[in-house]
Design a protein around this motif. Structure first.
Motif, PDB file in Angstrom:
ATOM      1  N   VAL A  49       0.862  -1.174   0.000  1.00 44.13           N
ATOM      2  CA  VAL A  49       0.000   0.000   0.000  1.00 44.13           C
ATOM      3  C   VAL A  49       0.900   1.226   0.000  1.00 44.13           C
ATOM      4  CG1 VAL A  49      -0.184   0.022   2.510  1.00 44.13           C
ATOM      5  CG2 VAL A  49      -1.930   1.160   1.154  1.00 44.13           C
ATOM      6  N   GLN A  98      -0.825  -1.531  -6.239  1.00 39.48           N
ATOM      7  CA  GLN A  98      -1.061  -1.222  -4.828  1.00 39.48           C
ATOM      8  C   GLN A  98      -2.135  -0.146  -4.669  1.00 39.48           C
ATOM      9  OE1 GLN A  98       1.929  -1.024  -6.349  1.00 39.48           O
ATOM     10  NE2 GLN A  98       3.534  -1.980  -5.108  1.00 39.48           N
ATOM     11  N   PRO A  99      -2.997  -0.262  -3.663  1.00 37.50           N
ATOM     12  CA  PRO A  99      -3.889   0.846  -3.331  1.00 37.50           C
ATOM     13  C   PRO A  99      -3.066   2.060  -2.902  1.00 37.50           C
ATOM     14  CG  PRO A  99      -4.555  -1.173  -2.196  1.00 37.50           C
ATOM     15  CD  PRO A  99      -3.202  -1.426  -2.778  1.00 37.50           C
ATOM     16  N   LEU A 199      -5.102  -2.595   4.845  1.00 41.42           N
ATOM     17  CA  LEU A 199      -4.926  -2.950   3.433  1.00 41.42           C
ATOM     18  C   LEU A 199      -3.675  -3.803   3.223  1.00 41.42           C
ATOM     19  CD1 LEU A 199      -5.877   0.437   1.724  1.00 41.42           C
ATOM     20  CD2 LEU A 199      -7.265  -1.643   1.873  1.00 41.42           C
ATOM     21  N   LEU A 207      -6.755  -7.143  -3.990  1.00 37.16           N
ATOM     22  CA  LEU A 207      -6.849  -5.687  -3.963  1.00 37.16           C
ATOM     23  C   LEU A 207      -6.498  -5.090  -5.324  1.00 37.16           C
ATOM     24  CD1 LEU A 207      -5.322  -4.695  -0.499  1.00 37.16           C
ATOM     25  CD2 LEU A 207      -7.700  -5.172  -1.103  1.00 37.16           C
ATOM     26  N   LYS A 211      -9.026  -2.824  -7.619  1.00 45.91           N
ATOM     27  CA  LYS A 211      -8.638  -1.507  -8.131  1.00 45.91           C
ATOM     28  C   LYS A 211      -8.771  -1.453  -9.647  1.00 45.91           C
ATOM     29  CE  LYS A 211      -4.708   1.681  -8.351  1.00 45.91           C
ATOM     30  NZ  LYS A 211      -3.461   2.146  -7.701  1.00 45.91           N
TER      31      LYS A 211
END
Length: 260
Positions: A49, A98-99, A199, A207, A211
């Motif tokens: 993240v 990645q978020p 996260l 994830l 996204k």
């Protein structure tokens, strides 16, 4: 870690933290800052993240107009600046697996506001403000602004924000759906740290898929979306992380995800 001059960068326990670090200029962007941020985002290593924030009293005031070194009244190719620096940054934020959390600690103006909106989750201090400051200069909301604004708040509010340039305070931005959450300034760090830790502990492949599918859904019909959902569920269902998640749930223990 690289020794950057305009940003701060750390990567620990799966969380990459990037701080725009020109507080005396409200963290406005120069060509050097673009270059350093591009390098940091390209070297996230094992980070799961990313947190993007600003130092001092601002998140980011957009482009540093002094960086262009153009005399008053001289012409400048703004399209070149957008193509060289701002567009690649927005595309990178959207395409990273990645978020990316924008921790908006203060004013976010112009391209600075639109960098925040390009991130996946925006958490802002209640004193922060979002300003589409382009109309005062005879410009349009670049850095993805004209794309994100109407999709987040609708055409009427997008036009109001863009045409007037009026500041939008964080609590109202949250009420409108422009951002995820507004919190008291004293809680901003702990709120974002807890979110990032949550996260970072979740299955990274899942994830990344969330996204990607949410960000690209605008280009698909319902039938195309259903087919893609089927394909992604099939792919993710064969991962080790899915098996670990199910096993941990049944065994009533904490899951440990590896990204495989």
């Amino acid at each position: 870690m690289p020794n950057y001059e305009t940003i701060l960068f750390s990567n620990d326990e799966g969380i990459a933290r990037i701080t725009l670090n020109r507080p005396d200029r409200l963290n406005s962007f120069t060509r050097a800052m673009h270059s350093e941020l591009r390098d940091a985002l390209g070297n996230l290593g094992n980070a799961r993240v990313v947190i993007l924030t600003g130092s001092g009293r601002a998140f980011c005031a957009g482009q540093d107009l002094n960086d262009r070194a153009v005399a008053p009244g001289d012409a400048v190719d703004l399209g070149e600046t957008v193509e060289e620096s701002w567009n690649p940054l927005i595309r990178t934020l959207a395409s990273l697996p990645q978020p990316v959390i924008a921790k908006v600690n203060g004013v976010a103006a112009g391209a600075g506001a639109n960098i925040a909106l390009a991130c996946d989750i925006v958490v802002a201090a209640s004193t922060a403000k979002f300003i589409q400051s382009f109309s005062a200069l005879g410009l349009i909301p670049d850095s993805g602004g004209s794309w994100h604004l109407p999709r987040l708040v609708g055409q009427a509010r997008a036009l109001g924000l863009a045409l007037t340039g009026e500041p939008l305070e964080a609590p109202q931005a949250a009420d409108w759906g422009l951002i995820w959450k507004s919190v008291g300034g004293e809680w901003l760090d702990s709120e974002v740290d807890a979110l990032a830790a949550k996260l970072a502990a979740l299955p990274p492949l899942g994830l990344a898929a969330i996204k990607s599918i949410v960000r690209t859904t605008w280009s698909r019909t319902l039938d195309e979306e259903l087919n893609l959902q089927r394909d992604e569920m099939r792919r993710l269902g064969f991962t080790e992380d899915y098996r670990e998640g199910v096993a941990a749930f049944l065994e009533k223990r904490k899951a440990s995800f590896t990204g495989r």
